[in-house]
Design a protein around this motif. Sequence first.
Motif, PDB file in Angstrom:
ATOM      1  N   UNK A 168      44.628  -1.423  80.108  1.00 19.02           N
ATOM      2  CA  UNK A 168      45.190  -2.765  80.082  1.00 19.02           C
ATOM      3  C   UNK A 168      45.797  -3.159  81.408  1.00 19.02           C
ATOM      4  N   UNK A 169      46.491  -2.208  82.056  1.00 20.41           N
ATOM      5  CA  UNK A 169      47.096  -2.493  83.357  1.00 20.41           C
ATOM      6  C   UNK A 169      46.016  -2.714  84.414  1.00 20.41           C
ATOM      7  N   UNK A 170      45.011  -1.845  84.447  1.00 18.69           N
ATOM      8  CA  UNK A 170      43.975  -1.936  85.473  1.00 18.69           C
ATOM      9  C   UNK A 170      43.075  -3.151  85.276  1.00 18.69           C
ATOM     10  N   UNK A 171      42.749  -3.464  84.024  1.00 18.82           N
ATOM     11  CA  UNK A 171      41.823  -4.568  83.737  1.00 18.82           C
ATOM     12  C   UNK A 171      42.543  -5.885  83.479  1.00 18.82           C
ATOM     13  N   UNK A 172      43.881  -5.862  83.513  1.00 20.75           N
ATOM     14  CA  UNK A 172      44.692  -7.047  83.263  1.00 20.75           C
ATOM     15  C   UNK A 172      44.374  -7.660  81.895  1.00 20.75           C
ATOM     16  N   UNK A 173      44.386  -6.786  80.881  1.00 19.42           N
ATOM     17  CA  UNK A 173      44.150  -7.188  79.500  1.00 19.42           C
ATOM     18  C   UNK A 173      45.437  -6.926  78.714  1.00 19.42           C
ATOM     19  N   UNK A 174      45.743  -7.791  77.769  1.00 22.15           N
ATOM     20  CA  UNK A 174      46.958  -7.641  76.970  1.00 22.15           C
ATOM     21  C   UNK A 174      46.988  -6.292  76.259  1.00 22.15           C
ATOM     22  N   UNK A 175      48.036  -5.513  76.498  1.00 25.83           N
ATOM     23  CA  UNK A 175      48.149  -4.192  75.874  1.00 25.83           C
ATOM     24  C   UNK A 175      48.387  -4.330  74.377  1.00 25.83           C
ATOM     25  N   UNK A 236      57.877   1.001  62.327  1.00 25.01           N
ATOM     26  CA  UNK A 236      58.833   0.446  63.286  1.00 25.01           C
ATOM     27  C   UNK A 236      58.147   0.108  64.601  1.00 25.01           C
ATOM     28  N   UNK A 237      57.344   1.061  65.124  1.00 28.77           N
ATOM     29  CA  UNK A 237      56.719   0.872  66.441  1.00 28.77           C
ATOM     30  C   UNK A 237      55.647  -0.215  66.387  1.00 28.77           C
ATOM     31  N   UNK A 238      54.684  -0.045  65.495  1.00 24.45           N
ATOM     32  CA  UNK A 238      53.572  -0.999  65.447  1.00 24.45           C
ATOM     33  C   UNK A 238      54.002  -2.351  64.898  1.00 24.45           C
ATOM     34  N   UNK A 239      54.912  -2.328  63.932  1.00 22.81           N
ATOM     35  CA  UNK A 239      55.390  -3.577  63.352  1.00 22.81           C
ATOM     36  C   UNK A 239      56.116  -4.434  64.369  1.00 22.81           C
ATOM     37  N   UNK A 240      56.908  -3.798  65.227  1.00 19.60           N
ATOM     38  CA  UNK A 240      57.649  -4.560  66.231  1.00 19.60           C
ATOM     39  C   UNK A 240      56.710  -5.184  67.266  1.00 19.60           C
ATOM     40  N   UNK A 241      55.577  -4.507  67.536  1.00 22.17           N
ATOM     41  CA  UNK A 241      54.605  -5.060  68.493  1.00 22.17           C
ATOM     42  C   UNK A 241      53.826  -6.207  67.867  1.00 22.17           C
ATOM     43  N   UNK A 242      53.252  -5.978  66.688  1.00 21.90           N
ATOM     44  CA  UNK A 242      52.378  -6.980  66.089  1.00 21.90           C
ATOM     45  C   UNK A 242      53.138  -8.206  65.589  1.00 21.90           C
ATOM     46  N   UNK A 243      54.424  -8.041  65.278  1.00 24.21           N
ATOM     47  CA  UNK A 243      55.222  -9.181  64.839  1.00 24.21           C
ATOM     48  C   UNK A 243      55.682 -10.031  66.004  1.00 24.21           C
ATOM     49  N   UNK A 244      55.525  -9.499  67.221  1.00 25.47           N
ATOM     50  CA  UNK A 244      55.952 -10.230  68.401  1.00 25.47           C
ATOM     51  C   UNK A 244      57.410 -10.036  68.750  1.00 25.47           C
ATOM     52  N   UNK A 246      58.791  -7.284  69.893  1.00 24.23           N
ATOM     53  CA  UNK A 246      58.965  -6.445  71.084  1.00 24.23           C
ATOM     54  C   UNK A 246      57.644  -6.318  71.835  1.00 24.23           C
ATOM     55  N   UNK A 247      57.749  -6.126  73.141  1.00 23.70           N
ATOM     56  CA  UNK A 247      56.588  -5.780  73.965  1.00 23.70           C
ATOM     57  C   UNK A 247      56.272  -4.307  73.715  1.00 23.70           C
ATOM     58  N   UNK A 248      55.081  -3.824  74.140  1.00 23.22           N
ATOM     59  CA  UNK A 248      54.797  -2.395  73.972  1.00 23.22           C
ATOM     60  C   UNK A 248      55.857  -1.487  74.601  1.00 23.22           C
ATOM     61  N   UNK A 249      56.369  -1.842  75.773  1.00 20.39           N
ATOM     62  CA  UNK A 249      57.388  -1.006  76.415  1.00 20.39           C
ATOM     63  C   UNK A 249      58.680  -0.994  75.606  1.00 20.39           C
ATOM     64  N   UNK A 250      59.068  -2.161  75.092  1.00 18.49           N
ATOM     65  CA  UNK A 250      60.279  -2.233  74.265  1.00 18.49           C
ATOM     66  C   UNK A 250      60.084  -1.492  72.948  1.00 18.49           C
ATOM     67  N   UNK A 251      58.892  -1.623  72.369  1.00 19.76           N
ATOM     68  CA  UNK A 251      58.608  -0.917  71.121  1.00 19.76           C
ATOM     69  C   UNK A 251      58.633   0.595  71.334  1.00 19.76           C
TER      70      UNK A 251
END
Length: 434
Positions: A168-175, A236-244, A246-251
């Motif tokens: 995602x970082x290299x291809x500039x795609x949403x993680x 907790x981890x996936x729910x916080x990301x998909x619900x918007x 938290x960002x992946x880093x925050x999650x």
Amino acid sequence: MSITLSALIVLGLLALFLGAGAWIFSGLLLVGASAMYVILDFSPARIGSIATKVISSSAISWELAAIPIFMWMGDIIFRTDISQRLFRGLAPLVARIPGGLLHTNVLGCTVFAAISGSSTATTATVGKITIPELRRRNYDLKLAAGSLAGAGSFGLLIPPSIAMIVYGVLAEVSIAKLFAAGLIPGLMMAILYVGYITVMSMIDPSRAPKYDGEVTLRTILRGLVDLTPIVLLMFIVLGSIYSGIATPSEAAAVGVFGAILITIVTGQFSIPLMLDSLLSTIRVSAMILILIASSSFLSSAIAYMHLPGMITEGISAMDLSPYGVLLILAALYIILGMFLDGTSMTVMTVPIAVPLIVQAGFDPLWFGVYLVIMIEMSALTPPVGLNLFVLQGLTGQSMGETTRAAAPFFLLLCLGTIILAAFPQIVLWLPNAL
């Protein structure tokens, strides 16, 4: 200088430095600097200036913060008895299915992958528990090792995935969208594996002896209790990301807090455990991040030579179908996977591969999942198949025996790739729906 000669010089330099035993990150730096000096005739001062800017900018990307944090979360769990609880929880649920406890390899890796992000960590953690148990119960060791080799690679496909963060970082795609894209394909591969084990066990019931434990409502409920900590952490981890929320880093940071909380609640928290997990995370994260930084420099050198555009134009001139391009890339990744780890493959190929697949009409988001499956295949191919090394240590079998055991699951990965290529919405539906 022609594209062919430029590409041959770059490949020759890679073969020279990596073949001489140079560390991969230093080899990438040397290739980039040498290519700039020999092909582009840049002065050492200009090369140094470019290197400083590129490496410093790539090293401070906020998205990369998710890598060490997710790895720390997985390493904390790795040092607890969660994997034992996982086996105890799954055993009553799969005991009556043809294949019995062999399914704990697939389901255990599927669940553990959702908090690990690493293929080798998933294979080692689940395998340390299941292999001794399956051996003690006289299950077919070949099928046990093969299913674990294949399912262990889910650590890359099922989110959170370190490989997806790097891509995602290299291809500039949403993680976050990459994480969502990997979920359904990961479950699809798990179903293919479970189906294969079921069929093979029905053909030859001696591969999977009947479960000798008690299977009652009480044991099932007790198993669900054992699964509760890991399921809560996934939620907790996936729910916080998909619900918007938290960002992946925050999650990832929330996941670390959840992992520490689990160690406290289960009575396993200790300062030595935290220090060991932190030191292990620092070592592995430093390796991954320095690879990304050095590959960014090599990518810059390649970009200055206009190689990606020229290669894209060259392949376009061949008038290949989109699936022909995918087939060429698949062959390239399978060959590279025999000699390189997944992170190295990703950082070396993304700058050239992404323009190619965009030109061919594929979504970069879809290609991220395709690339991860190619990396999964590399974990099952000798001589540098990391999952094979892990399993060889766990089972005591030779590399040849381990490779043969993993071969059917390698072919199932190929089948899964064909299905995703034919039906790309399997990958794209969930991220587009969120």
